[in-house]
Design a protein around this motif. Structure first.
Motif, PDB file in Angstrom:
ATOM      1  N   GLY A 190       9.574  41.815  13.821  1.00 38.49           N
ATOM      2  CA  GLY A 190      10.290  41.438  15.034  1.00 38.49           C
ATOM      3  C   GLY A 190      11.365  42.443  15.405  1.00 38.49           C
ATOM      4  N   LEU A 191      12.050  42.983  14.414  1.00 37.61           N
ATOM      5  CA  LEU A 191      13.095  43.974  14.687  1.00 37.61           C
ATOM      6  C   LEU A 191      12.523  45.267  15.256  1.00 37.61           C
ATOM      7  N   ALA A 192      11.261  45.566  14.913  1.00 36.16           N
ATOM      8  CA  ALA A 192      10.660  46.801  15.424  1.00 36.16           C
ATOM      9  C   ALA A 192      10.498  46.773  16.945  1.00 36.16           C
ATOM     10  N   GLY A 193      10.464  45.578  17.528  1.00 37.42           N
ATOM     11  CA  GLY A 193      10.302  45.476  18.970  1.00 37.42           C
ATOM     12  C   GLY A 193      11.594  45.388  19.753  1.00 37.42           C
ATOM     13  N   VAL A 194      12.731  45.492  19.084  1.00 36.48           N
ATOM     14  CA  VAL A 194      14.017  45.421  19.774  1.00 36.48           C
ATOM     15  C   VAL A 194      14.293  46.746  20.487  1.00 36.48           C
ATOM     16  N   ASP A 195      14.704  46.670  21.725  1.00 38.87           N
ATOM     17  CA  ASP A 195      15.022  47.862  22.515  1.00 38.87           C
ATOM     18  C   ASP A 195      16.301  48.513  21.972  1.00 38.87           C
ATOM     19  N   ARG A 196      16.181  49.734  21.448  1.00 39.06           N
ATOM     20  CA  ARG A 196      17.323  50.415  20.845  1.00 39.06           C
ATOM     21  C   ARG A 196      18.388  50.787  21.874  1.00 39.06           C
ATOM     22  N   SER A 197      17.994  50.939  23.124  1.00 37.64           N
ATOM     23  CA  SER A 197      18.990  51.296  24.151  1.00 37.64           C
ATOM     24  C   SER A 197      20.028  50.193  24.318  1.00 37.64           C
ATOM     25  N   LEU A 198      19.636  48.953  24.008  1.00 35.71           N
ATOM     26  CA  LEU A 198      20.605  47.861  24.101  1.00 35.71           C
ATOM     27  C   LEU A 198      21.706  48.028  23.060  1.00 35.71           C
ATOM     28  N   TYR A 199      21.335  48.471  21.856  1.00 35.36           N
ATOM     29  CA  TYR A 199      22.343  48.714  20.830  1.00 35.36           C
ATOM     30  C   TYR A 199      23.282  49.852  21.247  1.00 35.36           C
ATOM     31  N   ALA A 201      24.011  50.824  24.315  1.00 31.25           N
ATOM     32  CA  ALA A 201      24.890  50.365  25.390  1.00 31.25           C
ATOM     33  C   ALA A 201      25.976  49.445  24.850  1.00 31.25           C
ATOM     34  N   ALA A 202      25.611  48.572  23.891  1.00 30.82           N
ATOM     35  CA  ALA A 202      26.602  47.674  23.306  1.00 30.82           C
ATOM     36  C   ALA A 202      27.653  48.446  22.523  1.00 30.82           C
ATOM     37  N   ALA A 203      27.234  49.512  21.813  1.00 34.19           N
ATOM     38  CA  ALA A 203      28.197  50.313  21.055  1.00 34.19           C
ATOM     39  C   ALA A 203      29.160  51.046  21.986  1.00 34.19           C
ATOM     40  N   MET A 204      28.662  51.520  23.130  1.00 36.73           N
ATOM     41  CA  MET A 204      29.524  52.190  24.086  1.00 36.73           C
ATOM     42  C   MET A 204      30.535  51.235  24.715  1.00 36.73           C
ATOM     43  N   GLY A 206      31.894  48.805  23.150  1.00 32.47           N
ATOM     44  CA  GLY A 206      32.788  48.302  22.113  1.00 32.47           C
ATOM     45  C   GLY A 206      32.447  46.911  21.629  1.00 32.47           C
ATOM     46  N   VAL A 207      31.197  46.518  21.722  1.00 34.82           N
ATOM     47  CA  VAL A 207      30.774  45.190  21.269  1.00 34.82           C
ATOM     48  C   VAL A 207      30.765  45.162  19.741  1.00 34.82           C
ATOM     49  N   SER A 208      31.246  44.080  19.172  1.00 38.50           N
ATOM     50  CA  SER A 208      31.317  43.970  17.713  1.00 38.50           C
ATOM     51  C   SER A 208      29.918  43.753  17.135  1.00 38.50           C
ATOM     52  N   LEU A 209      29.820  43.936  15.804  1.00 42.12           N
ATOM     53  CA  LEU A 209      28.547  43.780  15.116  1.00 42.12           C
ATOM     54  C   LEU A 209      28.026  42.353  15.245  1.00 42.12           C
ATOM     55  N   TRP A 210      28.890  41.361  15.071  1.00 40.18           N
ATOM     56  CA  TRP A 210      28.475  39.975  15.185  1.00 40.18           C
ATOM     57  C   TRP A 210      27.950  39.670  16.581  1.00 40.18           C
ATOM     58  N   GLN A 211      28.602  40.181  17.626  1.00 38.09           N
ATOM     59  CA  GLN A 211      28.144  39.938  18.990  1.00 38.09           C
ATOM     60  C   GLN A 211      26.797  40.608  19.254  1.00 38.09           C
ATOM     61  N   ARG A 212      26.582  41.792  18.661  1.00 34.12           N
ATOM     62  CA  ARG A 212      25.281  42.441  18.808  1.00 34.12           C
ATOM     63  C   ARG A 212      24.181  41.620  18.145  1.00 34.12           C
ATOM     64  N   ILE A 216      21.819  40.195  21.020  1.00 32.71           N
ATOM     65  CA  ILE A 216      20.720  41.149  21.164  1.00 32.71           C
ATOM     66  C   ILE A 216      19.639  40.900  20.113  1.00 32.71           C
ATOM     67  N   THR A 217      20.035  40.919  18.834  1.00 35.44           N
ATOM     68  CA  THR A 217      19.043  40.854  17.764  1.00 35.44           C
ATOM     69  C   THR A 217      18.369  39.486  17.683  1.00 35.44           C
ATOM     70  N   LEU A 218      19.166  38.426  17.589  1.00 36.16           N
ATOM     71  CA  LEU A 218      18.589  37.098  17.420  1.00 36.16           C
ATOM     72  C   LEU A 218      17.686  36.679  18.581  1.00 36.16           C
ATOM     73  N   PRO A 219      18.077  36.865  19.849  1.00 35.84           N
ATOM     74  CA  PRO A 219      17.138  36.518  20.936  1.00 35.84           C
ATOM     75  C   PRO A 219      15.855  37.342  20.901  1.00 35.84           C
ATOM     76  N   ALA A 220      15.948  38.609  20.482  1.00 38.68           N
ATOM     77  CA  ALA A 220      14.757  39.463  20.475  1.00 38.68           C
ATOM     78  C   ALA A 220      13.764  39.063  19.390  1.00 38.68           C
ATOM     79  N   ILE A 221      14.257  38.560  18.258  1.00 32.72           N
ATOM     80  CA  ILE A 221      13.353  38.215  17.155  1.00 32.72           C
ATOM     81  C   ILE A 221      13.091  36.719  17.086  1.00 32.72           C
ATOM     82  N   ARG A 222      13.369  36.000  18.168  1.00 32.62           N
ATOM     83  CA  ARG A 222      13.150  34.551  18.163  1.00 32.62           C
ATOM     84  C   ARG A 222      11.701  34.183  17.845  1.00 32.62           C
ATOM     85  N   PRO A 223      10.683  34.867  18.407  1.00 33.46           N
ATOM     86  CA  PRO A 223       9.307  34.526  18.019  1.00 33.46           C
ATOM     87  C   PRO A 223       9.045  34.702  16.528  1.00 33.46           C
ATOM     88  N   ALA A 224       9.561  35.787  15.943  1.00 33.42           N
ATOM     89  CA  ALA A 224       9.370  35.997  14.503  1.00 33.42           C
ATOM     90  C   ALA A 224      10.071  34.909  13.698  1.00 33.42           C
TER      91      ALA A 224
END
Length: 303
Positions: A190-199, A201-204, A206-212, A216-224
């Motif tokens: 599931g993580l392999a299908g996460v769009d890296r550009s979102l990470y 953009a979030a890093a630019m 200043g989004v915290s790790l927990w918010q990412r 971003i991560t949990l909604p993307a891997i919901r099917p898995a």
């Protein structure tokens, strides 16, 4: 001017016939084995659950008495509660540990591939072997692996499997250790299908790790996660080998679960009707739980 209609010749008909039959010929051995060793015994078990099975004397029809007797048995009720505690603990612990392992071991580096292979070894190892290994680790004297580590801290040896207060939790720890790598592989997919550009953009921003992770991560891997949750729910109810190898349901029935109780009824007390009824109830609950989890998973995907 008349129109002519061409009909397929005999060669084409024979070709279509072979093409449609060929897949079933490949499936036939597996279907035959499943019929003989799975579905026919399953049907026989459902049939025997309505009888008082008396070898050499003839089976006696008792209707739903086996189900009533099993459900009102206090030991079976205790086994159900142990199954729920063990299943929920193993499922949630395995999902959380698998998710953390997936986050730590995500990547394309060759060293990570080697580590992932090593971490996955408990899944491909026979459960009986794993259980025996953990039983030796839980050895109740100071010679045991875990107790020897406690001895370095000045703590006395703990009888993990011989104490009714700790035996179930010790079994749960082994179950989590076995389930986490399996869940890790599915979550990694599931993580392999996460769009890296979102990470990025979030890093630019200043989004915290927990918010990412949360947005971003949990909604993307919901099917898995839905697949992992479904499989974990089924495995949690059908846990048997771990308990049987480590404790056999003891001490004093403190780790007796649904399947070990059915095993005891059938092979220790020769109560084939009661064991069949307990197995049919487990099948019904497993099907109901699977359908329920899939329903909520699809409902969440739609949202």
């Amino acid at each position: 001017m008349t129109a002519t209609v061409t009909t397929p010749g005999p060669r084409r008909a024979r070709f279509l016939g072979k093409k449609s039959v060929l897949p079933w010929l490949f499936l036939a051995p597996g279907l035959l084995l499943a019929l003989v060793f799975k579905f026919l015994p399953m049907g026989k078990g459902v049939w025997l659950s309505f009888f008082d099975v008396r070898p050499f004397l003839g089976d006696k029809w008792v209707g739903l008495d086996n189900y009533t007797r099993v459900l009102t048995d206090h030991r079976f009720q205790d086994a159900i509660s142990h199954t729920l505690v063990l299943g929920i603990g193993m499922s949630l612990g395995g999902i959380v540990a698998g998710f953390l392992l997936a986050l730590l071991l995500e990547g394309q580096a060759r060293s990570l591939r080697i580590i992932r292979t090593a971490v996955f070894l408990p899944v491909v190892t026979a459960t009986a072997v794993v259980g025996e290994m953990w039983r030796l680790m839980y050895y109740p004297t100071s010679d045991g692996l875990i107790n020897s580590g406690l001895g370095l801290l000045g703590l006395g040896p703990v009888p993990y499997l011989d104490n009714p207060d700790t035996a179930l939790w010790a079994t749960m720890a082994m179950g989590i250790w076995m389930l986490a790598p399996y869940n890790m592989v599915i979550i990694l997919a599931g993580l392999a299908g996460v769009d890296r550009s979102l990470y990025e953009a979030a890093a630019m921003d200043g989004v915290s790790l927990w918010q990412r992770l949360r947005h971003i991560t949990l909604p993307a891997i919901r099917p898995a996660l839905g697949i992992v949750l479904t499989l974990a729910a089924i495995r949690g109810l059908r846990v048997f080998t771990e308990v049987y190898v480590l404790t056999g349901g003891g001490p004093a029935g403190s780790t007796d679960v649904w399947m070990t109780r059915a095993y005891t009824l059938g092979f220790s007390r020769n109560d084939i009707g009661g064991a069949s009824a307990a197995s049919v109830l487990l099948l019904c609950v497993t099907l109901l739980l699977t359908v329920t989890v899939n329903y909520f998973r699809k409902r969440g995907d739609v949202r």
